[in-house]
Design a protein around this motif. Sequence first.
Motif, PDB file in Angstrom:
ATOM      1  N   GLU A  17      -2.524   7.107 -11.577  1.00 39.89           N
ATOM      2  CA  GLU A  17      -2.439   5.973 -10.650  1.00 39.89           C
ATOM      3  C   GLU A  17      -1.326   6.182  -9.626  1.00 39.89           C
ATOM      4  N   LYS A  70      -2.464   8.244  -6.578  1.00 36.30           N
ATOM      5  CA  LYS A  70      -3.555   7.746  -5.726  1.00 36.30           C
ATOM      6  C   LYS A  70      -2.965   7.169  -4.448  1.00 36.30           C
ATOM      7  N   SER A 118      -2.260   4.696  -1.430  1.00 33.33           N
ATOM      8  CA  SER A 118      -2.347   3.240  -1.304  1.00 33.33           C
ATOM      9  C   SER A 118      -3.355   2.892  -0.208  1.00 33.33           C
ATOM     10  N   LYS A 119      -3.832   1.667  -0.220  1.00 37.74           N
ATOM     11  CA  LYS A 119      -4.787   1.234   0.804  1.00 37.74           C
ATOM     12  C   LYS A 119      -4.115   1.090   2.160  1.00 37.74           C
ATOM     13  N   LYS A 123       1.312   7.399   0.669  1.00 41.03           N
ATOM     14  CA  LYS A 123       2.163   6.772  -0.351  1.00 41.03           C
ATOM     15  C   LYS A 123       1.345   6.466  -1.596  1.00 41.03           C
ATOM     16  N   GLY A 124       1.880   6.874  -2.744  1.00 42.30           N
ATOM     17  CA  GLY A 124       1.336   6.480  -4.032  1.00 42.30           C
ATOM     18  C   GLY A 124       2.272   5.410  -4.591  1.00 42.30           C
ATOM     19  N   LEU A 125       2.354   5.330  -5.908  1.00 44.17           N
ATOM     20  CA  LEU A 125       3.287   4.395  -6.535  1.00 44.17           C
ATOM     21  C   LEU A 125       4.657   5.047  -6.629  1.00 44.17           C
TER      22      LEU A 125
END
Length: 136
Positions: free
Chosen positions: A38, A41, A43-44, A49-51
């Motif tokens: 996660e 992945k 970001s929208k 950028k992921g988490l």
Amino acid sequence: TLCCTRSALSDWLRVGQMIAQQGRFGGRQVVPAAYVEEMLKPSKLNPYKGLHIWLGWKPGTAEVKRSGGGPMQMPTSKPYLVDDVAYLMGGGFMTTWIVPSQDLVILRWGFEPSKELGWDNSAVPNFILADLLRRK
């Protein structure tokens, strides 16, 4: 990762290795693999950028810009050579690049040279990746 985490350089390498190995370190599952998946992945709102982690500009894609025209990622003039580069940037002018497909973690520590000197955030990992990919 830009704020507030101060650790030894060896700790940043361990964190990078743990992310590259889907949450495993030293033969133990330290972070659930699903959480690491996660994290990586896009970001929208920002495909770079992921988490709490930056994601590299993927090869074969156009660079995504902000509506005002500025980049949404750290300064790079070209995509990374593989599509799974992620990186952490932290206090003390540190960058940790993570490339799970190559089981590779790269740590750079020091002031970022100015763009006038030709600095490009993809230069160091692409230099190493080019040699690794050539050898395969």
